[in-house]
Design a protein around this motif. Structure first.
Motif, PDB file in Angstrom:
ATOM      1  N   ILE A 102     -30.950   3.248 -13.098  1.00 17.88           N
ATOM      2  CA  ILE A 102     -30.748   3.024 -14.528  1.00 17.88           C
ATOM      3  C   ILE A 102     -30.386   1.614 -15.103  1.00 17.88           C
ATOM      4  CG2 ILE A 102     -29.977   4.135 -16.758  1.00 17.88           C
ATOM      5  CD1 ILE A 102     -29.826   6.656 -15.422  1.00 17.88           C
ATOM      6  N   LYS A 103     -31.404   0.790 -15.305  1.00 18.27           N
ATOM      7  CA  LYS A 103     -30.873  -0.388 -15.780  1.00 18.27           C
ATOM      8  C   LYS A 103     -30.459  -0.545 -17.248  1.00 18.27           C
ATOM      9  CE  LYS A 103     -32.547  -2.268 -11.974  1.00 18.27           C
ATOM     10  NZ  LYS A 103     -31.723  -1.783 -11.040  1.00 18.27           N
ATOM     11  N   ALA A 104     -31.009   0.371 -17.907  1.00 17.08           N
ATOM     12  CA  ALA A 104     -30.799   0.224 -19.399  1.00 17.08           C
ATOM     13  C   ALA A 104     -30.938   1.772 -20.124  1.00 17.08           C
ATOM     14  CB  ALA A 104     -31.447  -0.571 -20.124  1.00 17.08           C
ATOM     15  N   MET A 105     -30.378   2.208 -21.097  1.00 17.51           N
ATOM     16  CA  MET A 105     -30.738   3.446 -21.802  1.00 17.51           C
ATOM     17  C   MET A 105     -30.645   3.437 -23.024  1.00 17.51           C
ATOM     18  SD  MET A 105     -28.830   7.080 -21.202  1.00 17.51           S
ATOM     19  CE  MET A 105     -29.058   7.122 -19.446  1.00 17.51           C
ATOM     20  N   MET A 106     -31.772   3.760 -23.794  1.00 14.86           N
ATOM     21  CA  MET A 106     -31.749   4.125 -25.327  1.00 14.86           C
ATOM     22  C   MET A 106     -31.552   5.619 -25.649  1.00 14.86           C
ATOM     23  SD  MET A 106     -34.279   2.970 -28.119  1.00 14.86           S
ATOM     24  CE  MET A 106     -34.992   4.872 -28.669  1.00 14.86           C
ATOM     25  N   ILE A 107     -30.903   6.058 -26.548  1.00 14.96           N
ATOM     26  CA  ILE A 107     -30.688   7.224 -26.908  1.00 14.96           C
ATOM     27  C   ILE A 107     -30.902   7.425 -28.393  1.00 14.96           C
ATOM     28  CG2 ILE A 107     -29.302   9.450 -27.148  1.00 14.96           C
ATOM     29  CD1 ILE A 107     -27.522   8.050 -24.785  1.00 14.96           C
ATOM     30  N   ASP A 108     -32.282   8.087 -28.680  1.00 18.48           N
ATOM     31  CA  ASP A 108     -32.564   7.847 -30.190  1.00 18.48           C
ATOM     32  C   ASP A 108     -31.954   9.490 -30.616  1.00 18.48           C
ATOM     33  OD1 ASP A 108     -33.524   7.281 -32.464  1.00 18.48           O
ATOM     34  OD2 ASP A 108     -35.678   7.644 -31.891  1.00 18.48           O
ATOM     35  N   GLU A 109     -31.774   9.351 -32.153  1.00 18.24           N
ATOM     36  CA  GLU A 109     -31.268  10.660 -32.774  1.00 18.24           C
ATOM     37  C   GLU A 109     -29.866  10.963 -32.167  1.00 18.24           C
ATOM     38  OE1 GLU A 109     -32.470  11.516 -35.354  1.00 18.24           O
ATOM     39  OE2 GLU A 109     -34.531  10.456 -35.258  1.00 18.24           O
ATOM     40  N   PHE A 110     -29.103   9.929 -31.813  1.00 19.07           N
ATOM     41  CA  PHE A 110     -27.766  10.335 -31.207  1.00 19.07           C
ATOM     42  C   PHE A 110     -27.116  11.220 -31.990  1.00 19.07           C
ATOM     43  CE2 PHE A 110     -23.423   9.190 -29.817  1.00 19.07           C
ATOM     44  CZ  PHE A 110     -23.536   9.656 -28.484  1.00 19.07           C
ATOM     45  N   GLN A 111     -27.216  11.402 -33.317  1.00 17.79           N
ATOM     46  CA  GLN A 111     -26.471  12.279 -34.088  1.00 17.79           C
ATOM     47  C   GLN A 111     -26.591  13.552 -33.641  1.00 17.79           C
ATOM     48  OE1 GLN A 111     -29.015  10.447 -35.467  1.00 17.79           O
ATOM     49  NE2 GLN A 111     -30.520  12.052 -36.177  1.00 17.79           N
ATOM     50  N   ASP A 112     -27.659  13.911 -32.910  1.00 17.92           N
ATOM     51  CA  ASP A 112     -28.185  15.341 -32.576  1.00 17.92           C
ATOM     52  C   ASP A 112     -27.705  15.524 -31.099  1.00 17.92           C
ATOM     53  OD1 ASP A 112     -29.315  15.965 -35.138  1.00 17.92           O
ATOM     54  OD2 ASP A 112     -31.081  15.221 -34.570  1.00 17.92           O
ATOM     55  N   ILE A 120     -22.560  15.529 -10.558  1.00 13.83           N
ATOM     56  CA  ILE A 120     -22.184  14.370 -10.295  1.00 13.83           C
ATOM     57  C   ILE A 120     -20.890  13.957 -10.526  1.00 13.83           C
ATOM     58  CG2 ILE A 120     -24.731  13.492 -10.902  1.00 13.83           C
ATOM     59  CD1 ILE A 120     -23.768  13.090 -13.891  1.00 13.83           C
ATOM     60  N   SER A 121     -20.071  14.780 -11.260  1.00 20.58           N
ATOM     61  CA  SER A 121     -18.510  14.556 -11.390  1.00 20.58           C
ATOM     62  C   SER A 121     -17.892  14.645  -9.884  1.00 20.58           C
ATOM     63  CB  SER A 121     -17.657  15.188 -12.515  1.00 20.58           C
ATOM     64  OG  SER A 121     -18.496  15.080 -13.625  1.00 20.58           O
ATOM     65  N   GLN A 122     -18.186  15.609  -9.387  1.00 17.26           N
ATOM     66  CA  GLN A 122     -17.754  16.052  -8.025  1.00 17.26           C
ATOM     67  C   GLN A 122     -18.031  15.154  -6.866  1.00 17.26           C
ATOM     68  OE1 GLN A 122     -18.175  20.469  -7.882  1.00 17.26           O
ATOM     69  NE2 GLN A 122     -16.828  20.582  -9.791  1.00 17.26           N
ATOM     70  N   ASN A 123     -19.441  14.402  -7.035  1.00 15.43           N
ATOM     71  CA  ASN A 123     -19.983  13.838  -6.041  1.00 15.43           C
ATOM     72  C   ASN A 123     -20.297  12.521  -6.376  1.00 15.43           C
ATOM     73  OD1 ASN A 123     -20.450  16.062  -3.967  1.00 15.43           O
ATOM     74  ND2 ASN A 123     -21.331  16.801  -5.908  1.00 15.43           N
ATOM     75  N   PRO A 124     -19.122  11.484  -6.452  1.00 18.32           N
ATOM     76  CA  PRO A 124     -19.371  10.194  -6.944  1.00 18.32           C
ATOM     77  C   PRO A 124     -20.623   9.571  -6.115  1.00 18.32           C
ATOM     78  CG  PRO A 124     -17.090  10.532  -6.295  1.00 18.32           C
ATOM     79  CD  PRO A 124     -17.942  11.675  -6.067  1.00 18.32           C
ATOM     80  N   ALA A 125     -21.005   9.776  -4.876  1.00 20.07           N
ATOM     81  CA  ALA A 125     -22.386   9.072  -4.312  1.00 20.07           C
ATOM     82  C   ALA A 125     -23.441   9.537  -4.940  1.00 20.07           C
ATOM     83  CB  ALA A 125     -22.555   9.605  -2.895  1.00 20.07           C
ATOM     84  N   ILE A 126     -23.590  10.726  -5.393  1.00 17.38           N
ATOM     85  CA  ILE A 126     -24.895  11.144  -6.153  1.00 17.38           C
ATOM     86  C   ILE A 126     -24.656  10.505  -7.512  1.00 17.38           C
ATOM     87  CG2 ILE A 126     -25.837  13.188  -7.393  1.00 17.38           C
ATOM     88  CD1 ILE A 126     -24.842  14.889  -4.955  1.00 17.38           C
ATOM     89  N   ASP A 127     -23.489  10.425  -8.036  1.00 18.54           N
ATOM     90  CA  ASP A 127     -23.358   9.586  -9.419  1.00 18.54           C
ATOM     91  C   ASP A 127     -23.869   8.205  -9.138  1.00 18.54           C
ATOM     92  OD1 ASP A 127     -22.788   9.048 -12.171  1.00 18.54           O
ATOM     93  OD2 ASP A 127     -20.899   9.217 -11.916  1.00 18.54           O
ATOM     94  N   ARG A 128     -23.423   7.581  -8.398  1.00 16.27           N
ATOM     95  CA  ARG A 128     -23.756   6.219  -8.023  1.00 16.27           C
ATOM     96  C   ARG A 128     -25.277   6.036  -7.789  1.00 16.27           C
ATOM     97  NH1 ARG A 128     -19.148   6.134  -5.339  1.00 16.27           N
ATOM     98  NH2 ARG A 128     -19.932   6.458  -3.402  1.00 16.27           N
ATOM     99  N   ASP A 129     -25.888   6.860  -7.063  1.00 17.29           N
ATOM    100  CA  ASP A 129     -27.277   6.620  -6.603  1.00 17.29           C
ATOM    101  C   ASP A 129     -28.061   6.809  -7.975  1.00 17.29           C
ATOM    102  OD1 ASP A 129     -29.532   6.644  -4.852  1.00 17.29           O
ATOM    103  OD2 ASP A 129     -29.789   8.632  -5.342  1.00 17.29           O
ATOM    104  N   SER A 178     -25.479   6.657 -17.124  1.00 21.35           N
ATOM    105  CA  SER A 178     -25.633   5.196 -17.969  1.00 21.35           C
ATOM    106  C   SER A 178     -24.437   4.480 -17.215  1.00 21.35           C
ATOM    107  CB  SER A 178     -25.659   5.419 -19.193  1.00 21.35           C
ATOM    108  OG  SER A 178     -24.333   5.572 -19.912  1.00 21.35           O
ATOM    109  N   GLY A 179     -23.497   5.015 -16.851  1.00 23.61           N
ATOM    110  CA  GLY A 179     -22.339   4.242 -16.676  1.00 23.61           C
ATOM    111  C   GLY A 179     -21.742   3.329 -17.673  1.00 23.61           C
ATOM    112  N   LEU A 180     -22.195   3.932 -18.974  1.00 17.17           N
ATOM    113  CA  LEU A 180     -21.883   3.270 -20.185  1.00 17.17           C
ATOM    114  C   LEU A 180     -22.028   1.492 -20.013  1.00 17.17           C
ATOM    115  CD1 LEU A 180     -18.510   4.893 -21.111  1.00 17.17           C
ATOM    116  CD2 LEU A 180     -20.979   5.606 -21.942  1.00 17.17           C
ATOM    117  N   LYS A 181     -23.285   1.458 -19.401  1.00 16.78           N
ATOM    118  CA  LYS A 181     -23.792  -0.061 -19.635  1.00 16.78           C
ATOM    119  C   LYS A 181     -24.927  -0.173 -19.972  1.00 16.78           C
ATOM    120  CE  LYS A 181     -24.932  -0.422 -14.850  1.00 16.78           C
ATOM    121  NZ  LYS A 181     -24.893   0.960 -13.967  1.00 16.78           N
TER     122      LYS A 181
END
Length: 189
Positions: free
Chosen positions: A95-105, A81-90, A118-121
């Motif tokens: 993904i509208k929203a993301m929740m990551i539980d147990e983020f410390q792990d 996904i880093s080398q293929n922005p189109a795949i990353d965008r697709d 997630s696009g950090l959004k």
């Protein structure tokens, strides 16, 4: 030459992180240069060499079987996904929203993947650095703390909510544990 018989299994730890940890464990730091050096006369050095031989054989076996372990899967997807922005965008567009539980792990490779898709959004990170228990897999509460600080500094709409009420443990036990962890974590949590 070591005769090592093994079977390749999918792993849930970072092989490269394990190798780094073993390098630091089996070496001595020269305080003048800051470099690490091996004591080649030590039995630990022989164990380290054996480990390196096993890892080389493990890598060859994975290639021969066209197999990937968990660490390989993460790094391959992040590279894709880093080398293929189109795949990353697709992927991100779904993904509208993301929740990551147990983020410390969460380790850095997992976070690289999650932050890409997630696009950090609209992201919610839930965790407690005091409960980080996967140091043997290269996990550090530092990622949690650094990410929280980064989000608070970069995104004005970011909130950090501390859930301080505990209904499962007595207050006296919690006071003791918090006092212990405050000295370990320097009150950063």
């Amino acid at each position: 030459q070591h005769n090592v018989h093994y079977r390749a299994y999918l792993t849930q730890f970072s092989v490269s992180q394990l190798l780094d940890d073993l390098t630091h464990f089996f070496t001595k730091r020269d305080h003048n240069s800051g470099h690490y050096t091996f004591d080649s006369a030590s039995p630990e050095f022989s164990l380290y060499q054996l480990f390196q031989d096993c890892m080389a054989q493990y890598s060859l076996a994975k290639r021969a079987q066209e197999a990937m372990d968990f660490s390989d899967l993460l790094t391959s997807v992040v590279a894709l996904i880093s080398q293929n922005p189109a795949i990353d965008r697709d992927i991100s567009s779904h993904i509208k929203a993301m929740m990551i539980d147990e983020f410390q792990d969460t380790d850095t490779a997992q976070w690289a993947l999650l932050s890409h898709i997630s696009g950090l959004k609209n992201i919610l990170l839930v965790g407690d650095p005091k409960q980080s228990i996967y140091g043997f897999r290269g996990i550090s509460p530092k990622l949690f703390l650094d990410t929280r600080t980064q989000f608070l500094d970069l995104y004005s709409h970011t909130n950090s909510v501390s859930l301080r009420d505990n209904y499962r443990t007595s207050e006296s036990l919690m006071d003791t544990l918090n006092a212990l962890f405050d000295s370990v974590f320097d009150g950063d949590t």
